[in-house]
Design an enzyme around this catalytic site. Structure first.
Site, PDB file in Angstrom:
ATOM      1  N   THR A   1      44.199  40.330  30.885  1.00 34.95           N
ATOM      2  CA  THR A   1      43.232  39.590  29.637  1.00 34.95           C
ATOM      3  C   THR A   1      44.282  39.369  28.511  1.00 34.95           C
ATOM      4  O   THR A   1      44.425  38.539  28.113  1.00 34.95           O
ATOM      5  CB  THR A   1      42.343  40.824  29.258  1.00 34.95           C
ATOM      6  OG1 THR A   1      41.744  41.324  30.639  1.00 34.95           O
ATOM      7  CG2 THR A   1      41.340  40.312  28.207  1.00 34.95           C
TER       8      THR A   1
ATOM      9  N   HIS B   1      32.791  43.464  28.943  1.00 29.91           N
ATOM     10  CA  HIS B   1      34.250  42.710  29.120  1.00 29.91           C
ATOM     11  C   HIS B   1      33.801  41.162  29.050  1.00 29.91           C
ATOM     12  O   HIS B   1      33.845  40.887  29.969  1.00 29.91           O
ATOM     13  CB  HIS B   1      34.753  43.101  30.062  1.00 29.91           C
ATOM     14  CG  HIS B   1      36.447  42.781  30.542  1.00 29.91           C
ATOM     15  ND1 HIS B   1      36.888  41.679  29.558  1.00 29.91           N
ATOM     16  CD2 HIS B   1      37.386  43.055  31.341  1.00 29.91           C
ATOM     17  CE1 HIS B   1      38.241  41.460  29.667  1.00 29.91           C
ATOM     18  NE2 HIS B   1      38.573  42.323  30.602  1.00 29.91           N
TER      19      HIS B   1
HETATM   20  N1   CP Z   1      40.480  42.140  34.620  1.00 25.10           N
HETATM   21  C1   CP Z   1      41.157  42.768  33.597  1.00 25.10           C
HETATM   22  O1   CP Z   1      40.748  43.021  32.704  1.00 25.10           O
HETATM   23  O2   CP Z   1      42.398  42.749  33.959  1.00 25.10           O
HETATM   24  P1   CP Z   1      43.489  43.727  32.919  1.00 25.10           P
HETATM   25  O3   CP Z   1      43.104  44.999  32.809  1.00 25.10           O
HETATM   26  O4   CP Z   1      44.880  43.477  33.496  1.00 25.10           O
HETATM   27  O5   CP Z   1      43.478  42.977  31.749  1.00 25.10           O
END
Ligand code: CP
Length: 310
Positions: free
Chosen positions: A52, A129
């Site tokens: 992200t 998210h």
């Molecule tokens: N998919 C996702 O949020 O991955 P990260 O935690 O690496 O950002």
């Protein structure tokens, strides 16, 4: 658009516009390389991230902008006791747009009330998210050609997995989407989502414990990792962490055009033997994430019409 905290802050029409813009960027990203010249993105990550944070930063750099920020709370003055509200008041005078991740649910919403610039929730606790959701919707649209008339199986940690909660909310607005929740009883989808969303909207869903019992019905299987960082008790995490390991044997009865998704990071949930299978789309999600975040940054800065579409 002043902030994006929850995927349902976006209308279906706005989501379609973002998908169209991301697809246009994918066709020829070089046309967009100066759209955000002289603009600054701040990435404020109070919780770890690879995809992200780096995809937001990559997106802004590919748009010709610049980035600043921190990747852990300990390297910011929050370690000295500064509140999120004060941090945001300060940082929003250093940049044009903020992407923020925080372990506390609701922290980005509080931050958005103090920010002088657009603010994007890059993940808050087990809650939402939204930019992963936009990435997932882009991936589904590109792979399936539609966001309706789908049966999607969510598998793994459905209790704490914010990517599941957000994608479920977003997909609940499309026609004839059926949800199959595959989890151990301890990690079931939260009651508030069943009561306030699934039952309230009379959506079709079922809950099962075994992948093999439903794999033949699915257009999409969305695997998730057991969220170690949200467990209160390590013994429970160790007992549950390897409940599901998707391998070629478990896929024997799948539809030929099933797609396998995962927001990543993966721990053990998908055997690496699947990585080169044409059904595996989790690394495509990663690539799509950069383009979707380019589209989102442009849109939130009001620059979405700067380049004439192909
Ligand atoms: N998919 C996702 O949020 O991955 P990260 O935690 O690496 O950002």
């Amino acid at each position: 658009m002043k902030y994006l905290i929850d995927p349902i802050d976006l209308s279906v029409e706005q989501i379609n516009q973002l998908i169209d813009l991301a697809n246009d960027i994918i066709k020829d990203s070089t046309r967009y390389q100066e759209v955000c010249k002289h603009k600054i993105l701040a990435t404020l990550f109070f919780e770890p991230s690879t995809r992200t944070r780096l995809s937001f930063e990559s997106a802004m750099l590919y748009l010709g902008g610049q980035v600043l920020g921190f990747s852990e709370a300990n390297s910011s003055s929050s370690s000295k006791g500064e509140t999120v509200s004060d941090t945001i008041r300060v940082v929003s005078s250093y940049c044009d747009i903020i992407a923020m991740r925080h372990p506390k649910e609701g922290a980005p919403l509080v931050a958005s009330m103090k920010s002088q610039v657009p603010l994007i929730n890059a993940g808050d606790g087990g809650h939402n998210h939204p930019t992963q959701t936009l990435t997932d919707l882009l991936t589904i649209k590109r792979e399936k050609g539609r966001l309706d008339h789908l049966t999607i199986g969510f598998c793994g940690d459905l209790k704490f997995g914010r990517t599941v909660h957000s994608l479920l909310k977003a997909l609940s607005r499309y026609e004839k989407v059926k949800f199959i929740f595959i989890s151990p009883s301890e990690l079931k989808i939260p009651e508030y989502l069943k009561n306030d969303l699934l039952d309230a909207k009379n959506l079709e869903y079922e809950e099962v414990e075994r992948i093999e019992d439903v794999i033949d019905q699915l257009n999409i299987i969305y695997m998730t990792r057991v969220q170690k960082e949200r467990f209160f008790n390590e013994q429970d995490y160790i007992r549950l962490k390897d409940t599901y390991i998707l391998d070629l044997k478990k896929l024997e009865n799948s539809k030929k055009d099933l797609i396998i998704m995962h927001p990543l990071p993966r721990v053990n949930e998908i055997a690496t033997e699947i990585d080169d299978d044409p059904r595996a789309k989790y690394f495509d999600q990663v690539t799509n994430g950069k383009y979707m975040r380019m589209a989102l940054i442009m849109t939130m800065l009001g620059l979405e019409n700067e380049v004439e579409r192909l």
